[in-house]
Design an enzyme around this catalytic site. Structure first.
Site, PDB file in Angstrom:
ATOM      1  N   GLU A 136       8.487 -28.046   8.897  1.00 54.42           N
ATOM      2  CA  GLU A 136       9.674 -27.339   9.396  1.00 54.42           C
ATOM      3  C   GLU A 136      10.155 -27.876  10.753  1.00 54.42           C
ATOM      4  OE1 GLU A 136       8.358 -23.276   9.060  1.00 54.42           O
ATOM      5  OE2 GLU A 136       8.329 -23.392   6.877  1.00 54.42           O
TER       6      GLU A 136
ATOM      7  N   ASP B 270      14.561 -24.502   2.649  1.00 50.53           N
ATOM      8  CA  ASP B 270      13.705 -23.838   3.624  1.00 50.53           C
ATOM      9  C   ASP B 270      13.144 -22.606   2.925  1.00 50.53           C
ATOM     10  OD1 ASP B 270      12.566 -22.347   5.636  1.00 50.53           O
ATOM     11  OD2 ASP B 270      14.392 -22.132   6.838  1.00 50.53           O
TER      12      ASP B 270
ATOM     13  N   ASP C 153       9.677 -21.856  17.034  1.00 52.38           N
ATOM     14  CA  ASP C 153      10.179 -21.187  15.825  1.00 52.38           C
ATOM     15  C   ASP C 153       9.678 -19.748  15.776  1.00 52.38           C
ATOM     16  OD1 ASP C 153      10.725 -20.229  13.258  1.00 52.38           O
ATOM     17  OD2 ASP C 153      10.133 -22.068  12.235  1.00 52.38           O
TER      18      ASP C 153
ATOM     19  N   LYS D 219       4.698 -15.908   1.084  1.00 53.97           N
ATOM     20  CA  LYS D 219       4.331 -17.181   1.722  1.00 53.97           C
ATOM     21  C   LYS D 219       2.997 -17.039   2.458  1.00 53.97           C
ATOM     22  CE  LYS D 219       6.386 -20.688   4.772  1.00 53.97           C
ATOM     23  NZ  LYS D 219       7.618 -21.042   5.504  1.00 53.97           N
TER      24      LYS D 219
HETATM   25  P1  ADP Z   1      11.494 -16.593   8.487  1.00 51.07           P
HETATM   26  O1  ADP Z   1      11.507 -18.005   8.980  1.00 51.07           O
HETATM   27  O2  ADP Z   1      10.205 -15.886   8.833  1.00 51.07           O
HETATM   28  O3  ADP Z   1      11.864 -16.471   7.067  1.00 51.07           O
HETATM   29  P2  ADP Z   1      14.006 -16.075   9.903  1.00 51.07           P
HETATM   30  O4  ADP Z   1      14.014 -17.304  10.714  1.00 51.07           O
HETATM   31  O5  ADP Z   1      15.023 -15.963   8.842  1.00 51.07           O
HETATM   32  O6  ADP Z   1      12.567 -15.748   9.345  1.00 51.07           O
HETATM   33  O7  ADP Z   1      14.167 -14.840  10.922  1.00 51.07           O
HETATM   34  C1  ADP Z   1      14.290 -13.525  10.505  1.00 51.07           C
HETATM   35  C2  ADP Z   1      14.163 -12.633  11.717  1.00 51.07           C
HETATM   36  O8  ADP Z   1      15.244 -12.907  12.613  1.00 51.07           O
HETATM   37  C3  ADP Z   1      14.247 -11.137  11.394  1.00 51.07           C
HETATM   38  O9  ADP Z   1      13.228 -10.439  12.091  1.00 51.07           O
HETATM   39  C4  ADP Z   1      15.622 -10.745  11.946  1.00 51.07           C
HETATM   40  O10 ADP Z   1      15.664  -9.377  12.360  1.00 51.07           O
HETATM   41  C5  ADP Z   1      15.750 -11.671  13.128  1.00 51.07           C
HETATM   42  N1  ADP Z   1      17.136 -11.819  13.574  1.00 51.07           N
HETATM   43  C6  ADP Z   1      18.186 -12.306  12.875  1.00 51.07           C
HETATM   44  N2  ADP Z   1      19.321 -12.247  13.626  1.00 51.07           N
HETATM   45  C7  ADP Z   1      18.958 -11.711  14.834  1.00 51.07           C
HETATM   46  C8  ADP Z   1      19.664 -11.388  16.036  1.00 51.07           C
HETATM   47  N3  ADP Z   1      20.961 -11.584  16.165  1.00 51.07           N
HETATM   48  N4  ADP Z   1      18.963 -10.863  17.055  1.00 51.07           N
HETATM   49  C9  ADP Z   1      17.646 -10.639  16.948  1.00 51.07           C
HETATM   50  N5  ADP Z   1      16.931 -10.906  15.853  1.00 51.07           N
HETATM   51  C10 ADP Z   1      17.573 -11.446  14.792  1.00 51.07           C
HETATM   52 MG    MG Z   2      11.649 -19.985   9.168  1.00 53.55          MG
END
Ligand code: ADP
Ligand code: MG
Length: 624
Positions: free
Chosen positions: A186, A25, A208, A87
């Site tokens: 995804e 991913d 998502d 990205k």
């Molecule tokens: P991406 O797909 O864009 O790479 P992710 O799916 O990894 O991103 O998500 C990252 C986001 O999720 C960040 O903004 C992070 O602060 C948020 N996040 C992670 N855990 C929590 C949580 N427990 N509560 C709220 N937001 C969260």
């Molecule tokens: Mg993602």
């Protein structure tokens, strides 16, 4: 329609060695790698036990490249060499950058190449190279934990990624020394992770919400075949916005101005993020801000207040859900499964609003951070030939229609938008002029009728067509879009077999806003376009009639027509010539009809003459 069978039935009965494979991913904020071990797909952790690799790369002056958390820790101190969120610019051209939403914190190198280059201490780098560093780190992690070389990987991409963005992702994989089995959407990967591919049928919605992007996809499953019915979202909406909202609120509460204090702002943002994540479980939290000379302020943030702060964003995502369902022609109640993906879907009120909208509970047993990587790992395992079950057929859709230019600056569409891929479509075209030996194939993308309103993807020439009369050549143009959404176009003349082809790999892509604009325009201008098409078609017809009559007159005019007859035809010819470039399509139509009418006798005489020629020396009965 051509469907791609990923694994042959019965293939799994042949004994084989277990081949190592992984799913990746490659996220905007975070990336993960997963693999199937002893029949179970799980994410792989680094030496420190962390699964999540921040998608951040830092280039130092002495040729060192840092990836992940170590790079991220330098973000504040060395911002220009520490690259995050690349990205967002994958597959984009220099000219696309200006139209991208959200700010891009990089310094672009001054150059005129089409692929943007980011200036770093180690020299200019492209988003493909930066992504390759992230992929390389994950490859090493996987090979260390699995104890061998990877035979191949599946890399996930957003469902809305266009041709250029997918191509750029594949290139990054290759650059990282990976064998990319295929790219996978995804949302489809998330559905695979929940085993929905083993269910009979149904509609699934995947919501998502990540760090910087939001998207929603509607998938239909029929007999093991996934089809993306529609996608929607906002590439500049995510958890980062929530951090900014909290930070702004807390600074105001504490009566602090971070306008001229970037350090205070960064601290507020970091605190905001921590507070946000803790509110997933706690009802309230305290944010502590130190500033200047050791003075600190404590501000209490309740979950209710937090929910008020982020509600405008959540409301937008729900509006996207509504719009995307409508596009797929699906009612919320028809959606059987809702899958939550992305770290921000941990926020309780996000879940609540999504479930309220769809009217049923969402699937969330699998960690929303890991679910995409896990589904990709299952696909990779199957493509490596390790799977025990039958394969899934995974389909995507084309975001915009594809076609070729035809006479009169018109677009003839071969594949309509939202067609499931892989797909191949062919159409026959012919020559316009007598003795024409070459034809230019102009490949276009878009929904409008005129060439100038669509996007030009490629042109190529089919040459060495044997000279024939106009309309006699059969030129078959074939469009083929593979499972990764990449297009190749070929053209072949039937009698001689001459052919030419082109792989369409534009080095830049369309932005979401452009796609949206092109779709909107196609509705707005539908009527205007119809008139334009009619006019262009009549102009082409007029020219064809003039061309054909001209060459007939040259050959037989003197023999078959009296001077007077010839003059009458000449007048009608001149009339049509005078109006055929004009804007009045009705006038052109009448002039064509008039010319056809005046030359009727001449055409009939020519016909008789050629029949006589053929029949000379034969008896009529021979032809009966
Ligand atoms: P991406 O797909 O864009 O790479 P992710 O799916 O990894 O991103 O998500 C990252 C986001 O999720 C960040 O903004 C992070 O602060 C948020 N996040 C992670 N855990 C929590 C949580 N427990 N509560 C709220 N937001 C969260
Ligand atoms: Mg993602």
């Amino acid at each position: 329609m051509a469907l791609l069978q990923i694994s042959e039935p019965g293939q799994s009965t042949v004994p084989h060695e277990h081949r190592l494979a992984a799913g990746i991913d490659l996220g905007t904020t975070n990336s993960l790698v997963a693999s199937v071990r002893s029949g179970v797909a799980e994410t792989l952790a680094d030496a420190d036990g962390a699964d999540i690799l921040p998608s951040v790369v830092r280039y130092t002056g002495h040729g060192e490249v840092m990836v992940g958390a170590t790079a991220l820790s330098h973000a504040t101190q060395d911002p220009l060499n520490t690259l995050a969120s690349v990205k967002r610019i994958m597959g984009r051209s220099v000219s696309d950058l200006a139209t991208l939403q959200g700010h891009l914190p990089y310094q672009f190198a001054d150059q005129d190449s089409r692929v943007p280059q980011i200036q770093t201490a180690a020299g200019p780098v492209t988003s493909i190279e930066v992504s390759a560093e992230i992929l390389k780190t994950l490859r090493v992690r996987a090979e260390d934990s699995l104890g061998g070389d990877l035979s191949g990987v599946v890399i996930t991409v957003p469902a809305y990624f266009d041709d250029a963005q997918r191509q750029a992702t594949k290139d990054a994989g290759r650059l990282a020394g990976l064998n990319v089995f295929r790219l996978l959407n995804e949302p489809t990967a998330a559905a695979v992770a929940y085993g929905l591919d083993r269910q009979a049928e149904g509609v699934t919605a995947v919501y998502d919400l990540g760090g910087g992007t939001f998207d929603v996809s509607v998938l239909a499953l029929t007999r093991g075949v996934f089809e993306v019915l529609s996608t929607g979202g906002d590439t500049a909406l995510g958890g980062d916005d929530f951090d900014r909202e909290i930070a702004a609120w807390v600074l105001e509460k504490a009566d602090l101005d971070a306008g001229r204090d970037p350090q205070l702002l960064r601290k507020a943002l970091a605190e905001a993020r921590r507070a946000k994540e803790s509110l997933t479980h706690a009802g309230e939290t305290v944010i502590c801000l130190e500033h200047g000379t050791g003075i600190s302020k404590e501000i209490r943030l309740t979950r209710d207040r937090f929910e008020q702060l982020i509600w405008p964003y959540i409301r937008k995502t729900i509006a996207w859900c509504r719009k995307t369902l409508r596009e797929a022609d699906v009612e919320p109640s028809q959606v059987q499964h809702i899958i939550l993906v992305g770290g921000s879907t941990r926020i309780p009120c996000v879940r609540r609003h999504v479930q309220e909208f769809f009217g049923r509970p969402a699937l969330s047993d699998i960690d929303p951070d890991k679910v995409v990587a896990i589904g990709a790992a299952q696909q990779a395992d199957m493509l490596a030939g390790n799977g025990s079950g039958e394969g899934v057929l995974l389909l995507d859709v084309l975001p915009l229609s594809l076609g070729v230019e035809t006479m009169g600056n018109l677009v003839s569409r071969l594949i309509e938008r939202n067609t499931a891929i892989p797909v191949a479509r062919a159409q026959e075209f012919t020559t316009f002029k007598d003795g024409q030996t070459a034809m230019r194939i102009h490949v276009l993308q878009g929904e409008r009728e005129k060439v100038e309103d669509c996007r030009s993807l490629a042109t190529f020439d089919l040459t060495n067509i044997p000279p024939m009369v106009a309309g006699a050549a059969h030129i078959k143009v074939t469009f083929q879009v593979d499972a990764d959404g990449l297009l190749s176009v070929s053209a072949q003349e039937k009698t001689s077999g001459v052919s030419a082809s082109v792989d369409v790999k534009p080095s830049y892509g369309l932005t979401d806003t452009e796609i949206e604009r092109m779709l909107k325009d196609s509705f707005e201008y539908a009527e205007q376009d119809m008139h334009a098409r009619q006019l262009a078609e009549r102009q082409v017809e007029a020219k064809r009639v003039l061309e054909a009559l001209g060459s007939a007159l040259e050959k037989d005019g003197d023999d078959l027509l009296s001077a007077q007859e010839r003059e009458i035809i000449g007048q009608a010819q001149a009339e049509l010539e005078a109006v055929c470039e004009g804007e009045d399509s009705e006038q052109i139509k009448q002039a064509v009809e008039n010319l056809e009418h005046t030359s009727e006798a001449f055409v009939a005489r020519r016909m008789n003459q050629s029949v006589r020629r053929v029949m000379r020396g034969h008896r009529v009965e021979e032809f009966e």
